[in-house]
Design a protein around this motif. Structure first.
Motif, PDB file in Angstrom:
ATOM      1  N   PRO A   8       0.820  -1.207   0.000  1.00 47.31           N
ATOM      2  CA  PRO A   8       0.000   0.000   0.000  1.00 47.31           C
ATOM      3  C   PRO A   8       0.858   1.264   0.000  1.00 47.31           C
ATOM      4  O   PRO A   8       1.970   1.275   0.502  1.00 47.31           O
ATOM      5  CB  PRO A   8      -0.791  -0.100   1.296  1.00 47.31           C
ATOM      6  N   TYR A  10       1.000   5.194   1.150  1.00 41.81           N
ATOM      7  CA  TYR A  10       0.482   6.100   2.160  1.00 41.81           C
ATOM      8  C   TYR A  10       0.807   7.532   1.739  1.00 41.81           C
ATOM      9  O   TYR A  10       1.931   7.988   1.914  1.00 41.81           O
ATOM     10  CB  TYR A  10       1.102   5.801   3.522  1.00 41.81           C
ATOM     11  N   ARG A  13       0.455  13.668   4.342  1.00 31.97           N
ATOM     12  CA  ARG A  13      -0.577  14.596   4.839  1.00 31.97           C
ATOM     13  C   ARG A  13       0.130  15.752   5.519  1.00 31.97           C
ATOM     14  O   ARG A  13       1.126  15.570   6.211  1.00 31.97           O
ATOM     15  CB  ARG A  13      -1.503  13.916   5.847  1.00 31.97           C
ATOM     16  N   ILE A  53       4.632   5.854   8.438  1.00 33.11           N
ATOM     17  CA  ILE A  53       3.451   5.212   7.880  1.00 33.11           C
ATOM     18  C   ILE A  53       2.293   5.445   8.836  1.00 33.11           C
ATOM     19  O   ILE A  53       2.408   5.187  10.026  1.00 33.11           O
ATOM     20  CB  ILE A  53       3.687   3.703   7.686  1.00 33.11           C
ATOM     21  N   CYS A  54       1.190   5.942   8.303  1.00 32.02           N
ATOM     22  CA  CYS A  54       0.057   6.266   9.160  1.00 32.02           C
ATOM     23  C   CYS A  54      -1.243   6.153   8.366  1.00 32.02           C
ATOM     24  O   CYS A  54      -1.345   6.661   7.249  1.00 32.02           O
ATOM     25  CB  CYS A  54       0.224   7.686   9.709  1.00 32.02           C
ATOM     26  N   ASP A  55      -2.234   5.519   8.971  1.00 31.42           N
ATOM     27  CA  ASP A  55      -3.532   5.378   8.301  1.00 31.42           C
ATOM     28  C   ASP A  55      -4.213   6.715   8.085  1.00 31.42           C
ATOM     29  O   ASP A  55      -5.136   6.810   7.275  1.00 31.42           O
ATOM     30  CB  ASP A  55      -4.443   4.458   9.106  1.00 31.42           C
ATOM     31  N   LEU A  56      -3.787   7.766   8.770  1.00 32.95           N
ATOM     32  CA  LEU A  56      -4.356   9.092   8.554  1.00 32.95           C
ATOM     33  C   LEU A  56      -4.087   9.583   7.133  1.00 32.95           C
ATOM     34  O   LEU A  56      -4.739  10.518   6.665  1.00 32.95           O
ATOM     35  CB  LEU A  56      -3.805  10.091   9.570  1.00 32.95           C
ATOM     36  N   SER A  57      -3.151   8.957   6.447  1.00 30.41           N
ATOM     37  CA  SER A  57      -2.884   9.301   5.051  1.00 30.41           C
ATOM     38  C   SER A  57      -4.119   9.122   4.183  1.00 30.41           C
ATOM     39  O   SER A  57      -4.258   9.747   3.141  1.00 30.41           O
ATOM     40  CB  SER A  57      -1.761   8.424   4.492  1.00 30.41           C
ATOM     41  N   TYR A  58      -5.016   8.254   4.622  1.00 36.39           N
ATOM     42  CA  TYR A  58      -6.208   7.951   3.831  1.00 36.39           C
ATOM     43  C   TYR A  58      -7.376   8.878   4.151  1.00 36.39           C
ATOM     44  O   TYR A  58      -8.521   8.568   3.852  1.00 36.39           O
ATOM     45  CB  TYR A  58      -6.590   6.481   4.007  1.00 36.39           C
ATOM     46  N   THR A  59      -7.082  10.056   4.723  1.00 35.42           N
ATOM     47  CA  THR A  59      -8.123  11.051   4.967  1.00 35.42           C
ATOM     48  C   THR A  59      -8.106  12.126   3.884  1.00 35.42           C
ATOM     49  O   THR A  59      -8.690  13.188   4.052  1.00 35.42           O
ATOM     50  CB  THR A  59      -7.969  11.697   6.350  1.00 35.42           C
ATOM     51  N   TYR A  82      -4.572  -5.100  -4.439  1.00 32.69           N
ATOM     52  CA  TYR A  82      -4.855  -3.921  -3.615  1.00 32.69           C
ATOM     53  C   TYR A  82      -5.591  -2.895  -4.461  1.00 32.69           C
ATOM     54  O   TYR A  82      -5.108  -2.476  -5.501  1.00 32.69           O
ATOM     55  CB  TYR A  82      -3.530  -3.340  -3.098  1.00 32.69           C
ATOM     56  N   ASN A  98      -2.027  13.304  14.771  1.00 33.54           N
ATOM     57  CA  ASN A  98      -1.519  12.017  15.224  1.00 33.54           C
ATOM     58  C   ASN A  98      -0.835  12.249  16.570  1.00 33.54           C
ATOM     59  O   ASN A  98       0.229  12.847  16.634  1.00 33.54           O
ATOM     60  CB  ASN A  98      -0.526  11.460  14.199  1.00 33.54           C
TER      61      ASN A  98
END
Length: 134
Positions: A8, A10, A13, A53-59, A82, A98
């Protein structure tokens, strides 16, 4: 020679302090920094760009839509393993924050959390942040 990108991905942000839509989050963040130091003895540094790496990238996606197309077209698996949400990312641009968790030796065999921060301080700071936004 780069043949393709492996997911994936990322996207970066950045909470741009000059953009009015980020004003409330940035103000609440500065209040959390003061609260962390004053009430918990914890020093938190403001960083507008999180390099990990952070899931906040998907905002959302901050950049040119052509960048998303180039990435999608160069996926090594051509989207079979994917499904990259390029259209959805292009529609979003949410402010992010974060705060944690805090630990040591991230992504190594010895990775561990600092329990007092992660289980006591962090939940209090998250609640404080939410109250500041409210």
């Amino acid at each position: 020679l780069v043949v393709g990108f492996l997911p994936p991905y990322y996207p970066a942000r950045n909470n741009d302090s000059a953009d009015p839509k980020f004003e409330a989050v940035n103000k609440a963040m500065r209040a959390v920094i003061a609260e962390a130091k004053g009430s918990h003895g914890v020093t938190i540094e403001e960083c507008s760009l999180f390099a990990g790496i952070c899931d906040l990238s998907y905002t959302g996606f901050q950049g040119d839509s052509k960048e998303l197309s180039v990435f999608r077209e160069n996926l090594a698996d051509q989207g079979a393993l994917y499904s990259f949400p390029a259209k959805e990312l292009a529609l979003l641009d949410s402010p992010v924050l974060n705060l944690g968790p805090c630990g040591y030796d991230a992504h190594k065999l010895e990775e561990r959390l600092e329990l007092s921060y992660s289980l006591d301080t962090l939940p209090r700071l998250i609640e404080y942040f939410i109250r500041q936004l409210a």
